[in-house]
Design a protein around this motif. Structure first.
Motif, PDB file in Angstrom:
ATOM      1  N   ASN A  10     128.631  15.474 -46.784  1.00  0.00           N
ATOM      2  CA  ASN A  10     127.273  16.144 -46.638  1.00  0.00           C
ATOM      3  C   ASN A  10     127.020  15.862 -45.073  1.00  0.00           C
ATOM      4  O   ASN A  10     126.257  16.706 -44.472  1.00  0.00           O
ATOM      5  N   LEU A  13     128.332  18.646 -43.245  1.00  0.00           N
ATOM      6  CA  LEU A  13     127.739  20.080 -43.513  1.00  0.00           C
ATOM      7  C   LEU A  13     126.216  20.160 -42.806  1.00  0.00           C
ATOM      8  O   LEU A  13     126.089  21.212 -42.184  1.00  0.00           O
ATOM      9  N   TYR A  89     123.268  14.897 -52.312  1.00  0.00           N
ATOM     10  CA  TYR A  89     122.989  15.690 -51.044  1.00  0.00           C
ATOM     11  C   TYR A  89     121.821  15.629 -50.119  1.00  0.00           C
ATOM     12  O   TYR A  89     121.501  15.257 -48.832  1.00  0.00           O
TER      13      TYR A  89
ATOM     14  N   LEU B  82     127.581  28.643 -42.537  1.00  0.00           N
ATOM     15  CA  LEU B  82     129.022  28.351 -42.743  1.00  0.00           C
ATOM     16  C   LEU B  82     129.958  29.566 -42.833  1.00  0.00           C
ATOM     17  O   LEU B  82     129.505  30.581 -43.444  1.00  0.00           O
ATOM     18  N   PHE B  90     135.306  22.164 -46.836  1.00  0.00           N
ATOM     19  CA  PHE B  90     134.411  21.119 -47.428  1.00  0.00           C
ATOM     20  C   PHE B  90     134.595  20.806 -48.918  1.00  0.00           C
ATOM     21  O   PHE B  90     134.740  19.978 -49.253  1.00  0.00           O
TER      22      PHE B  90
END
Lengths: 245, 234
Positions: A10, A13, A89, B82, B90
């Motif tokens: 997370n 990201l 998340y 992304l 990921f």
């Protein structure tokens, strides 16, 4: 799947998201650029003061576009977020953004501290002020992310900035009185409960003033407000359903 | 329950005044391909979203008896910032797949769904709808889920890719995986499914084995499905 791995992924990201957003990167760099300019144009002491007042804005700017867009877009309907993992998340985003804002802030502060130590004009109160600024920054992230449940990308930050402009304007209006709010603010002493409440409301809109040593006792208000916004978000995320718009 | 990967019992879900699901009960056996059929707005996606934990039922229960679950949405969406390879990276990290294993999985699974792995260097939002769907297949396949739930498995795919995906489903079944497929393309599903569940206006109308239905004289799944649309609901 371990919670540690979940947080690591997370965090990565969110880090990618921040670094890929040119606008967000630029806005987050603004406090650092201002400090650099003041350092060149004025003195180190002034640059540290500017930095301490401005660095919580990095936390605020990073809190733009936190929740609503991602929740409603459908991107969370992914194998990475099945069986309620999207809740982890969203909750971990708050912590990840705090860390992401803290890292450059701590780096700049360390450089200023080193310069101060070398020049011999470093005061340990700066360290306490940095911690106070950190409380302000965490408050900004929780407030910004709470607002982002209701407002789309960036509008949440704009609302806070607007509230700050109004708070500053209200200070100017207080100048019309013989002894107004601004005078008390300067002294750091409020004559009665009404003025104290006014100050608390003022700090909720413009918490950066709490970085001044005389206002340290009022930091507990921010800590409580942070707890409140965190609790509200935890409740909301716990009951959240993904309904693609 | 040992042989059942999904067990849904009396699921109810309302969206305001709209009753999306009414007492939805069905089960999915391990190692089978189940076709979940229904008209637009019948409650297929709502049911799937409850199974996956994206929606909470107003009442009823869902039991998922597997540790690794996969999901391919009707129209997959990805984080716009992304690249394809980052999404896979990921996902692999999350499921404990190391870099070397990931590289070989990408090569192997890309071929299975006809995905051009050069696209992985680009942001997924720049892909065509079909390639986004294939990307979603790829993301799920590298995880090797025990149960794969697919909403509209053939949406956005060209005929060659449809054939590849159909073969992929059969391969997965051979490997002992379970598939739960929701689709409008009944003829495509008929070629591969073992079980069928039909939903209409939030109610389950039929849950049966395809061979049993054939033995009962039902010529094809499409005719059977259409016959249900004219039946009055309870």
């Amino acid at each position: 799947m371990f919670a540690k791995t979940r947080f690591k992924v997370n965090f990565l990201l969110i880090q990618k998201k921040v670094f890929r957003s040119t606008g967000l990167c630029f806005l987050s760099l603004v406090p650092g650029l201002v400090v650099f300019y003041v350092l060149l144009a004025d003195s180190l002491a002034m640059a540290i003061n500017f930095f301490l007042f401005l660095f919580p804005y990095t936390f605020l700017f990073l809190s733009g576009d936190m929740m609503k867009d991602e929740i409603e877009s459908g991107v969370l309907e992914n194998i990475m977020f099945l069986q309620g993992e999207y809740r982890a998340y969203l909750l971990q985003k708050i912590l990840a953004l705090t860390i992401l804002a803290l890292l450059p802030s701590a780096a700049i502060f360390s450089m200023l501290v080193m310069a101060g130590l070398l020049k011999g004009n470093f005061s340990w109160i700066y360290l306490l002020q940095f911690l106070a600024g950190l409380v302000v920054g965490i408050y900004y992230v929780t407030l910004g992310s709470w607002l982002s449940f209701y407002f789309r990308g960036g509008s949440n930050v704009l609302i806070i900035i607007m509230a700050q402009i109004m708070a500053i304007l209200s200070l100017f209006f207080s100048l019309q009185k013989k002894i107004g709010f601004l005078d008390y603010l300067e002294k750091g002493h409020f004559p009665n409960l009404l003025y104290k409440i006014k100050f608390i409301i003022f700090t909720l809109a413009l918490p950066n003033v709490l970085i001044a040593r005389k206002f340290f006792p009022y930091l507990f208000v921010l800590v409580m407000a942070t707890g409140f916004f965190l609790f509200r978000q935890w409740r909301r995320i716990k009951n959240l359903e993904l309904k693609k718009q | 329950m040992n042989n059942l990967l999904i067990r849904s019992v009396n699921l109810n879900k309302n969206f305001g005044k709209i009753r999306a699901l009414r007492q939805v009960s069905f089960s999915v056996k391990k190692g089978t391909i189940t076709a979940f059929l229904g008209e637009n707005g019948a409650g297929k996606t709502t049911t799937i979203k409850i199974l996956l934990g994206f929606l909470k039922p107003d009442s009823g229960q869902v039991e998922i008896n597997c540790s690794k679950l996969g999901y391919i949405p009707d129209r997959p969406l990805f984080f716009s910032w992304l690249k394809g390879k980052e999404i896979l990276h990921f996902t692999a990290k999350l499921f404990g797949i190391n870099g070397q294993r990931l590289a070989s999985l990408i090569e192997e699974k890309s071929a299975k769904v006809g995905f051009d792995s050069e696209l992985l260097e680009r942001r997924v939002q720049t892909y065509s709808l079909g390639n986004q769907k294939k990307m979603s297949y790829l993301q799920n396949l590298i995880v090797t889920p025990e149960l794969l739930i697919v909403d509209e498995p053939f949406a956005g795919l060209d005929p060659v890719s449809i054939k590849l995906v159909r073969d992929l489903f059969l391969d997965l079944k051979k490997e002992g995986k379970t598939l739960f497929l929701s689709s409008h393309l009944i003829s495509e599903l008929e070629k591969i499914c073992d079980e069928v569940v039909i939903i209409r206006k939030g109610q389950i109308l039929l849950e049966d084995n395809i061979e049993t239905l054939r033995r009962q004289g039902h010529v094809d799944l499409e005719t059977l499905f259409l016959s249900f649309l004219h039946q009055p609901l309870i």
